[in-house]
Write an enzyme that holds these catalytic residues in place. Sequence first.
Site, PDB file in Angstrom:
ATOM      1  N   HIS A   1     -14.764  37.512  49.540  1.00 52.29           N
ATOM      2  CA  HIS A   1     -15.601  37.735  48.354  1.00 52.29           C
ATOM      3  C   HIS A   1     -17.031  37.264  48.624  1.00 52.29           C
ATOM      4  O   HIS A   1     -18.000  37.958  48.295  1.00 52.29           O
ATOM      5  CB  HIS A   1     -15.046  36.972  47.143  1.00 52.29           C
ATOM      6  CG  HIS A   1     -13.704  37.412  46.690  1.00 52.29           C
ATOM      7  ND1 HIS A   1     -12.644  36.555  46.553  1.00 52.29           N
ATOM      8  CD2 HIS A   1     -13.241  38.642  46.334  1.00 52.29           C
ATOM      9  CE1 HIS A   1     -11.587  37.216  46.117  1.00 52.29           C
ATOM     10  NE2 HIS A   1     -11.918  38.495  45.984  1.00 52.29           N
TER      11      HIS A   1
ATOM     12  N   LYS B   1      -2.086  36.887  32.391  1.00 52.88           N
ATOM     13  CA  LYS B   1      -1.899  36.407  33.764  1.00 52.88           C
ATOM     14  C   LYS B   1      -1.925  34.890  33.768  1.00 52.88           C
ATOM     15  O   LYS B   1      -2.641  34.263  32.998  1.00 52.88           O
ATOM     16  CB  LYS B   1      -3.029  36.915  34.667  1.00 52.88           C
ATOM     17  CG  LYS B   1      -2.947  38.370  35.023  1.00 52.88           C
ATOM     18  CD  LYS B   1      -4.028  38.710  36.032  1.00 52.88           C
ATOM     19  CE  LYS B   1      -3.916  40.142  36.506  1.00 52.88           C
ATOM     20  NZ  LYS B   1      -4.959  40.455  37.501  1.00 52.88           N
TER      21      LYS B   1
ATOM     22  N   ARG C   1     -10.850  46.902  51.694  1.00 50.30           N
ATOM     23  CA  ARG C   1     -10.234  46.422  52.932  1.00 50.30           C
ATOM     24  C   ARG C   1      -9.469  47.509  53.662  1.00 50.30           C
ATOM     25  O   ARG C   1      -9.334  47.470  54.873  1.00 50.30           O
ATOM     26  CB  ARG C   1      -9.273  45.268  52.640  1.00 50.30           C
ATOM     27  CG  ARG C   1      -9.964  43.987  52.223  1.00 50.30           C
ATOM     28  CD  ARG C   1      -8.979  42.944  51.809  1.00 50.30           C
ATOM     29  NE  ARG C   1      -8.258  43.477  50.636  1.00 50.30           N
ATOM     30  CZ  ARG C   1      -7.145  42.976  50.148  1.00 50.30           C
ATOM     31  NH1 ARG C   1      -6.590  41.939  50.696  1.00 50.30           N
ATOM     32  NH2 ARG C   1      -6.568  43.516  49.092  1.00 50.30           N
TER      33      ARG C   1
ATOM     34  N   SER D   1      -6.990  37.053  48.077  1.00 49.00           N
ATOM     35  CA  SER D   1      -6.588  35.966  47.184  1.00 49.00           C
ATOM     36  C   SER D   1      -5.076  35.779  47.222  1.00 49.00           C
ATOM     37  O   SER D   1      -4.580  34.656  47.144  1.00 49.00           O
ATOM     38  CB  SER D   1      -7.045  36.258  45.754  1.00 49.00           C
ATOM     39  OG  SER D   1      -8.447  36.237  45.681  1.00 49.00           O
TER      40      SER D   1
END
Length: 146
Positions: free
Chosen positions: A18, A42, A91, A128
Amino acid sequence: MNKIAVFAGTFDPFTIGHQDIVNRALPIFDKIIIAIGVNDEKTPLFSLEERLEIIRRSFINNEKIRIETYTGLTGEFCKKNNARYLLRGIRNAADFQYESDLAQANKEMFGLETVFFITTPTLSHVSSSLVRELYKNKGNYLNYLP
């Protein structure tokens, strides 16, 4: 008119991947708002304060960076902050498919342009999710945090 970009995510946690995206975007934009999305559905591993602190330390004294939290739609947050651009990192092909769908929706609904950065090859494995897994299993996760 200032070029303001929003880099939004839960950032649970904010990784060196990030950080790399933001650093590479800094020369392009006048201001980058790193926006931590808060979703009550979450349960993050890292507290909101821990996530804020990691990001603050990563960009200490950088006047072009603002760190915020928000709830609701990212597009609404952008509108409220006069941001016309979203930053996203890619990615792999799966990321691209997911992100391109979101980019099209954000363009249609909010008029936002999404700027994609292909991940630096040496960081393409950093996520993450990887950090959370290492953290839970007492692995060495610190190398992946700024």
